[in-house]
Design a protein around this motif. Sequence first.
Motif, PDB file in Angstrom:
ATOM      1  N   THR A 122      53.684  35.436 -86.485  1.00 45.22           N
ATOM      2  CA  THR A 122      52.535  35.787 -87.318  1.00 45.22           C
ATOM      3  C   THR A 122      51.373  34.854 -86.978  1.00 45.22           C
ATOM      4  OG1 THR A 122      53.373  34.326 -89.066  1.00 45.22           O
ATOM      5  CG2 THR A 122      53.936  36.656 -89.230  1.00 45.22           C
ATOM      6  N   GLY A 123      50.237  35.440 -86.651  1.00 44.07           N
ATOM      7  CA  GLY A 123      49.024  34.658 -86.438  1.00 44.07           C
ATOM      8  C   GLY A 123      49.048  33.816 -85.188  1.00 44.07           C
ATOM      9  N   THR A 124      47.977  33.041 -85.042  1.00 49.01           N
ATOM     10  CA  THR A 124      47.805  32.238 -83.829  1.00 49.01           C
ATOM     11  C   THR A 124      48.816  31.101 -83.725  1.00 49.01           C
ATOM     12  OG1 THR A 124      46.108  30.998 -85.048  1.00 49.01           O
ATOM     13  CG2 THR A 124      45.353  32.738 -83.577  1.00 49.01           C
TER      14      THR A 124
ATOM     15  N   ALA B  56      52.146  28.294 -80.737  1.00 49.53           N
ATOM     16  CA  ALA B  56      53.001  27.131 -81.008  1.00 49.53           C
ATOM     17  C   ALA B  56      54.328  27.470 -81.668  1.00 49.53           C
ATOM     18  CB  ALA B  56      52.238  26.133 -81.895  1.00 49.53           C
ATOM     19  N   ALA B  57      54.764  28.731 -81.576  1.00 50.12           N
ATOM     20  CA  ALA B  57      56.054  29.150 -82.145  1.00 50.12           C
ATOM     21  C   ALA B  57      56.170  28.793 -83.621  1.00 50.12           C
ATOM     22  CB  ALA B  57      57.215  28.539 -81.348  1.00 50.12           C
ATOM     23  N   GLY B  58      55.042  28.740 -84.317  1.00 50.29           N
ATOM     24  CA  GLY B  58      55.056  28.406 -85.737  1.00 50.29           C
ATOM     25  C   GLY B  58      55.520  26.992 -86.031  1.00 50.29           C
ATOM     26  N   ARG B  59      55.504  26.118 -85.009  1.00 49.31           N
ATOM     27  CA  ARG B  59      56.009  24.737 -85.118  1.00 49.31           C
ATOM     28  C   ARG B  59      57.424  24.713 -85.709  1.00 49.31           C
ATOM     29  NH1 ARG B  59      51.143  23.400 -83.652  1.00 49.31           N
ATOM     30  NH2 ARG B  59      49.326  23.481 -85.009  1.00 49.31           N
ATOM     31  N   SER B  60      58.242  25.653 -85.259  1.00 52.07           N
ATOM     32  CA  SER B  60      59.557  25.864 -85.878  1.00 52.07           C
ATOM     33  C   SER B  60      60.727  25.331 -85.064  1.00 52.07           C
ATOM     34  CB  SER B  60      59.767  27.373 -86.097  1.00 52.07           C
ATOM     35  OG  SER B  60      59.731  28.074 -84.858  1.00 52.07           O
TER      36      SER B  60
ATOM     37  N   GLY C 210      45.888  30.575 -73.613  1.00 49.86           N
ATOM     38  CA  GLY C 210      45.448  29.704 -74.701  1.00 49.86           C
ATOM     39  C   GLY C 210      44.192  28.939 -74.349  1.00 49.86           C
ATOM     40  N   ALA C 211      44.092  28.510 -73.087  1.00 48.06           N
ATOM     41  CA  ALA C 211      42.910  27.768 -72.654  1.00 48.06           C
ATOM     42  C   ALA C 211      41.655  28.606 -72.808  1.00 48.06           C
ATOM     43  CB  ALA C 211      43.069  27.322 -71.199  1.00 48.06           C
ATOM     44  N   PHE C 212      41.730  29.887 -72.464  1.00 49.16           N
ATOM     45  CA  PHE C 212      40.538  30.735 -72.599  1.00 49.16           C
ATOM     46  C   PHE C 212      40.331  31.164 -74.048  1.00 49.16           C
ATOM     47  CE2 PHE C 212      38.341  34.777 -72.840  1.00 49.16           C
ATOM     48  CZ  PHE C 212      37.194  34.509 -72.113  1.00 49.16           C
ATOM     49  N   ALA C 213      41.372  31.738 -74.657  1.00 51.36           N
ATOM     50  CA  ALA C 213      41.206  32.328 -75.987  1.00 51.36           C
ATOM     51  C   ALA C 213      40.897  31.278 -77.054  1.00 51.36           C
ATOM     52  CB  ALA C 213      42.471  33.100 -76.366  1.00 51.36           C
ATOM     53  N   HIS C 214      41.618  30.152 -77.031  1.00 51.38           N
ATOM     54  CA  HIS C 214      41.435  29.133 -78.075  1.00 51.38           C
ATOM     55  C   HIS C 214      40.262  28.209 -77.774  1.00 51.38           C
ATOM     56  CE1 HIS C 214      42.363  26.310 -81.253  1.00 51.38           C
ATOM     57  NE2 HIS C 214      42.476  25.333 -80.380  1.00 51.38           N
ATOM     58  N   ASP C 215      40.176  27.735 -76.532  1.00 49.10           N
ATOM     59  CA  ASP C 215      39.146  26.737 -76.208  1.00 49.10           C
ATOM     60  C   ASP C 215      37.779  27.365 -75.943  1.00 49.10           C
ATOM     61  OD1 ASP C 215      40.869  24.542 -76.439  1.00 49.10           O
ATOM     62  OD2 ASP C 215      41.639  24.857 -74.421  1.00 49.10           O
ATOM     63  N   ILE C 216      37.747  28.352 -75.052  1.00 52.60           N
ATOM     64  CA  ILE C 216      36.449  28.916 -74.672  1.00 52.60           C
ATOM     65  C   ILE C 216      35.965  29.956 -75.689  1.00 52.60           C
ATOM     66  CG2 ILE C 216      35.215  30.250 -72.918  1.00 52.60           C
ATOM     67  CD1 ILE C 216      36.888  28.867 -70.794  1.00 52.60           C
TER      68      ILE C 216
ATOM     69  N   GLN D  96      41.255  35.879 -82.725  1.00 49.46           N
ATOM     70  CA  GLN D  96      41.893  34.974 -81.762  1.00 49.46           C
ATOM     71  C   GLN D  96      43.142  35.605 -81.166  1.00 49.46           C
ATOM     72  OE1 GLN D  96      42.284  30.709 -82.511  1.00 49.46           O
ATOM     73  NE2 GLN D  96      41.295  31.030 -84.490  1.00 49.46           N
ATOM     74  N   PHE D  97      43.930  36.205 -82.042  1.00 47.99           N
ATOM     75  CA  PHE D  97      45.196  36.809 -81.622  1.00 47.99           C
ATOM     76  C   PHE D  97      44.951  37.922 -80.604  1.00 47.99           C
ATOM     77  CE2 PHE D  97      49.391  38.635 -83.450  1.00 47.99           C
ATOM     78  CZ  PHE D  97      50.097  37.982 -82.463  1.00 47.99           C
ATOM     79  N   ARG D  98      43.944  38.775 -80.888  1.00 42.79           N
ATOM     80  CA  ARG D  98      43.629  39.881 -79.999  1.00 42.79           C
ATOM     81  C   ARG D  98      43.143  39.379 -78.645  1.00 42.79           C
ATOM     82  NH1 ARG D  98      39.835  41.916 -82.691  1.00 42.79           N
ATOM     83  NH2 ARG D  98      38.063  41.306 -81.385  1.00 42.79           N
TER      84      ARG D  98
END
Length: 510
Positions: free
Chosen positions: A31-33, A38-42, A354-360, A375-377
């Motif tokens: 669910t979500g970004t 980050a696998a939900g930090r699980s 992740g580098a493009f979608a999250h950072d840029i 972000q997810f899309r």
Amino acid sequence: MGGGDVVGILFFILIVGLTMYITFWASRRMTGTKGFYAAGRSLTGWQNGFAIAGDYLSAASFLGIAGLVALGGYDGFMYAIGWLMGYVVVLYLIAEPMRNSGKFTMADVLAFRLRQKPVRVTAALVTIAISTCYMVAQMVGAGAIIQLLVGIPYEIAVIFIGILMLVYVSFGGMIATSWVQIVKAFLLMFATVFLLVFIAFIYQFNLSSLFGEVAAQNGFEFLMPGQLYTNPIDLLSLGMALILGTAGLPHILIRFYTVPTAQDARKSVIWAMALLGIFYITITIVGYGANVIVGPETIAAADSGGNMAAPLLALYLGGGPGTLGGEIFMAAIAAVSFATIVAVVAGLVIAASGAFAHDIYTNVIKRGHATDKEQFRVARITAIVVGALSIALGILAQGLNVAYLVVLAFAIGASANLPTLIFSLYWKRFNTKGAVAGMAAGLFTAVGLVIIGPNIMGTNALFPLENPGIVSIPVGFLTSFIVAIMTKPDKMEGKFEEMDVRTNTGLGAE
């Protein structure tokens, strides 16, 4: 179609089916970004440790090291040691601060106390460069190896691996990727220990007899350094890149965001080091076993780089060419090789997207105001684009010797990423201009020296070393330091102190 071919196909179907089930299971839990990146930090410490080992142990480790030892002797083991020792740097300097001061990417750590836009854009470009180098090498190796082992045409093998990778990443995100890597690590450890037990049985569990036969067939110097790497400066340069580059590989660094605490980040590195240590010692013995049981001429005839050493050893241990047992053993090793390649490439796609979608996109274009849905899309679209590009590059590079791209990826990590990470985490005077200049200098120096070196220009090379690390790594560190000293500090009052508290205590990490 022979019995061995049928068993080989069944092994491949089994692995594909298992990983598809993992992806289906993960897609219902993502669910979500946070789930995607980050696998939900699980993940627990041991789970992430296995995933790190699965992410790190590429085809170059499983097939490449066995071949290097089988054809080059002790120097192949030296190559493996460089990869293993890199985690000492990660454990003591990087793992805990990364987990406490970042969120999804390496650039999160830099942007904590430096100016967002320039460091995120530069760090994202470096991440994409490293991921591309690593990915093309993996795809070319994958196509060639699967073609040799199974007989599937090269282009179809590359497309098939690329599609599987896209399914893992797009539908299951980091959760699916992590569990595919965990399963792959178990399979890889089992396969190498399986081969080791057979070798030990042949030599009555007295490995000194194996080394004695290696010396008798190849000469005692085969057990000494200097057979594969005759230039000590080039070997030193390679070692610097492998040891320091591990701490700058983005697809390894982002794994520390998948655990809930910094303590788990440290535990995961210790688990990874233990697994890697066992694996590299085991695969070295497998390489020596292949040398005496299969023979260097047979190995080199199948593949000049020695990549068929482990599969051919399995073939001979199972009874030899034409026997059902040999074909089954070889098919099993081929299936593990296939899982190895797919898992590593999936991790690289996650890092690059992740580098493009999250950072840029999220933090530069949208200035941090993108919704989770947006972000997810974008992350999924980026993953598809990166995957398609890697398939295309893999097909275009067919037949080319791209082994140097793996070392180049490590050299860029050590020259561009590591200096900025170290200075950002531990030096209060460090600033944005130093970070951007250091990353750019490290990246362009490493790539430029490879372009004018023997790997590309052959005998007309302007730079004498195959491995650029001995020059590019000092350039990255010195450029960061000198530019930071010669320019004004950033006006980010209190951010270093806040970062120092967070990296050491974890306070406010979420």
